[in-house]
Design an enzyme around this catalytic site. Structure first.
Site, PDB file in Angstrom:
ATOM      1  N   HIS A 155      47.502  75.369  42.734  1.00 16.80           N
ATOM      2  CA  HIS A 155      46.983  76.753  42.617  1.00 16.80           C
ATOM      3  C   HIS A 155      45.544  76.561  43.505  1.00 16.80           C
ATOM      4  O   HIS A 155      44.335  77.367  43.215  1.00 16.80           O
ATOM      5  CB  HIS A 155      46.552  77.358  41.017  1.00 16.80           C
ATOM      6  CG  HIS A 155      47.666  77.186  40.260  1.00 16.80           C
ATOM      7  ND1 HIS A 155      48.336  78.295  40.092  1.00 16.80           N
ATOM      8  CD2 HIS A 155      47.966  76.151  39.393  1.00 16.80           C
ATOM      9  CE1 HIS A 155      49.303  77.886  39.155  1.00 16.80           C
ATOM     10  NE2 HIS A 155      49.044  76.520  38.978  1.00 16.80           N
ATOM     11  N   SER A 276      32.689  80.138  69.667  1.00 19.36           N
ATOM     12  CA  SER A 276      32.548  81.530  69.595  1.00 19.36           C
ATOM     13  C   SER A 276      31.687  81.990  70.827  1.00 19.36           C
ATOM     14  O   SER A 276      30.839  81.562  71.179  1.00 19.36           O
ATOM     15  CB  SER A 276      31.884  81.738  68.260  1.00 19.36           C
ATOM     16  OG  SER A 276      31.209  83.124  68.275  1.00 19.36           O
ATOM     17  N   LYS A 282      29.548  77.666  66.005  1.00 25.51           N
ATOM     18  CA  LYS A 282      31.039  77.652  65.890  1.00 25.51           C
ATOM     19  C   LYS A 282      31.777  76.545  66.231  1.00 25.51           C
ATOM     20  O   LYS A 282      31.720  76.607  67.666  1.00 25.51           O
ATOM     21  CB  LYS A 282      31.536  79.032  65.834  1.00 25.51           C
ATOM     22  CG  LYS A 282      30.917  80.084  64.800  1.00 25.51           C
ATOM     23  CD  LYS A 282      31.331  79.930  63.381  1.00 25.51           C
ATOM     24  CE  LYS A 282      32.743  79.930  63.112  1.00 25.51           C
ATOM     25  NZ  LYS A 282      33.004  81.400  63.037  1.00 25.51           N
ATOM     26  N   GLU A 289      45.269  77.681  63.684  1.00 30.53           N
ATOM     27  CA  GLU A 289      45.456  79.158  63.405  1.00 30.53           C
ATOM     28  C   GLU A 289      46.464  79.790  64.082  1.00 30.53           C
ATOM     29  O   GLU A 289      47.432  80.525  63.579  1.00 30.53           O
ATOM     30  CB  GLU A 289      44.162  79.878  63.604  1.00 30.53           C
ATOM     31  CG  GLU A 289      42.944  79.548  62.598  1.00 30.53           C
ATOM     32  CD  GLU A 289      41.704  80.108  62.969  1.00 30.53           C
ATOM     33  OE1 GLU A 289      41.145  80.708  62.361  1.00 30.53           O
ATOM     34  OE2 GLU A 289      41.226  80.073  64.148  1.00 30.53           O
TER      35      GLU A 289
END
Ligand code: ARG
Length: 458
Positions: A155, A276, A282, A289
């Site tokens: 979980h 970024s 970043k 992804e």
């Protein structure tokens, strides 16, 4: 003029031609198509169905087309309709009347089924090679990090301590199953459809056994109607591809989480991250992804073909031409993702101290504390209750179980002794696992060894 123009009083609209054509995407099957045609033409000559001299001309013509296509010297255009007619038309243009004999005892229906099976058999071999390389890389990482403890989760809550190596081995198992799935699917698709004709066979004395051997199939499709109607082999391929992508996607999800400041378990290599346009600090895990995102695309390919096939009466229907874009897309996407994922995962930096610290906090040793009491004769359900109450107290005090004094522990159960502390240290928790396939250091070393052997045998 179309190769099938005989029955038509006028030509199709230009827009119908364009709409009907598949050559823009099926031209990539030219190698398989020519390979099938050469075998077919040899068989026709051997069986005395076409004259040997014609067959020789056909074969030479096909070889010429093959080398021109390989060299990019052929401009396939919509007027040719599909790769099968494109090559046959070109052949007749080049060698004259003998070319018109190639399509004897054959239909585009068995031809396209053959091309697709040949194509997928090769793609599977290449995909399985990449999966094997990936497993090899993961095994290497496992073997180098056998000592690195980390939290195991359920979980996404800290559950029990494991090692980084153990976690990698779980993925090795998943990718090994993928190899097995692709192999199964390959062995089921290893049946020759050529010779089925349009749907009911042909009246010529063809030699399908010769074709089978020439084209490297294990068997022959036993029913002509099934041979031309079936796309199960493509669906199985797409299912196996979807499952393999799902595995990559889960792994990417973990890499994304682990590389966040919240986890800080790993650092992705700059080569697989991007910045970024606005936030200078970043470093984004875009590659991971994208693989996660492309998984949706491959699922879409599977859903597309399942939907295309679901309402089709036997045998061939033109709907089936729409099978190719999803098949090609899934194969390309999976191969691409496997390649870049393997490079990316091999380049991560592991932050062992952070992993180990995380494994020390969050009561990952609670089950072991309960198991300790079981050993002292308390029933497991009671132990669970006792440790639960201890955890509650620890949460109030902001401490771990190991921080409580023996006196405090004894308030919960008289069975606690000094030896509890040696048992709930996370390394002891890991070592204590005895069941087969467990996270213990010993078991992990064995699993790595066994896997190396499996890999050699693949
Ligand atoms: N381009 C077609 C396909 O990809 C080839 C088979 C065409 N057969 C036919 N009877 N129209 O499915």
């Amino acid at each position: 003029m179309k190769l099938w123009h005989g029955r038509f009083a006028k030509s199709a609209d230009k827009s119908t031609d364009e709409f009907n054509a598949s050559i823009s995407f099926d031209q990539r099957l030219f190698r398989q198509d020519i390979r099938g045609s050469i075998a077919h033409c040899r068989m026709l000559a051997r069986q005395g169905i076409i004259p040997r001299e014609d067959a020789e001309q056909i074969e030479a013509g096909l070889c010429g087309i093959l080398s021109d296509a390989e060299a990019g010297r052929i401009a396939f255009d919509a007027g040719m309709e599909d790769i099968h007619m494109g090559i046959e038309g070109l052949l007749t243009e080049r060698i004259g009347p003998a070319g018109k004999k190639l399509h004897t005892a054959r239909s585009r229906n068995d031809q396209v089924a053959l091309d697709l099976r040949l194509y997928l058999k090769d793609e599977i071999s290449s995909i399985n090679g990449s999966l094997k390389t990936l497993i090899g890389a993961l095994l290497g990482m496992a073997s180098e990090n056998q000592d690195v403890a980390m939290p195991g989760y359920t979980h996404l809550q800290r559950a029990q301590p494991v090692t980084f190596a153990f976690h990698m081995l779980a993925y090795c198992q998943m990718f090994l199953r993928d190899i097995g799935r692709f192999k199964d699917c390959r062995s089921r698709m290893d049946q020759l459809p050529l010779g089925a004709g349009a749907l009911s066979g042909t009246p010529y004395r063809t030699d399908r056994e010769y074709l089978r051997a020439e084209l490297g199939f294990a068997g022959i499709c036993a029913n002509a109607m099934d041979a031309v109607s079936d796309r199960d082999f493509a669906l199985e391929f797409l299912s196996a591809a979807s499952i393999a992508m799902m595995h990559l996607s889960r792994f990417c999800e973990e890499l994304i989480l682990w590389s966040s400041s919240e986890f800080s378990f790993i650092e992705m290599d700059d080569g697989f991250s991007t910045g970024s346009s606005i936030m200078p600090q970043k470093k984004n895990p875009d590659v991971a992804e994208l693989i996660r995102g492309k998984t949706g695309r491959v699922y879409g390919d599977l859903a597309a073909l399942l939907t295309i096939m679901k309402g089709l009466p036997l045998a061939y229907n033109k709907d089936m031409q729409e099978d190719k874009p999803p098949i090609f897309d899934a194969a390309d996407t999976l191969k691409d993702c496997l390649r870049i994922f393997t490079e990316m995962v091999s380049s991560i930096k592991i932050n062992a101290p952070n992993m180990e610290n995380a494994a020390r906090k969050g009561f990952l040793n609670a089950t072991d504390a309960a198991d300790y009491l079981v050993e002292k004769g308390v029933a497991f359900r009671d132990c669970h209750e006792i440790i639960g109450r201890i955890v509650l107290r620890c949460i109030e005090k902001g401490q771990g179980i190991e921080d409580l004094s023996l006196e405090e522990l004894r308030q919960f159960s008289e069975h606690f002794g000094e030896d509890i502390y040696g048992r709930i240290d996370i390394r002891s928790c890991i070592s204590a696992k005895k069941s087969e396939g467990s996270a213990s250091f010993e078991s992990v070393a064995k699993q790595i060894e066994a896997f190396e052997e499996i890999l050699e045998g693949i």
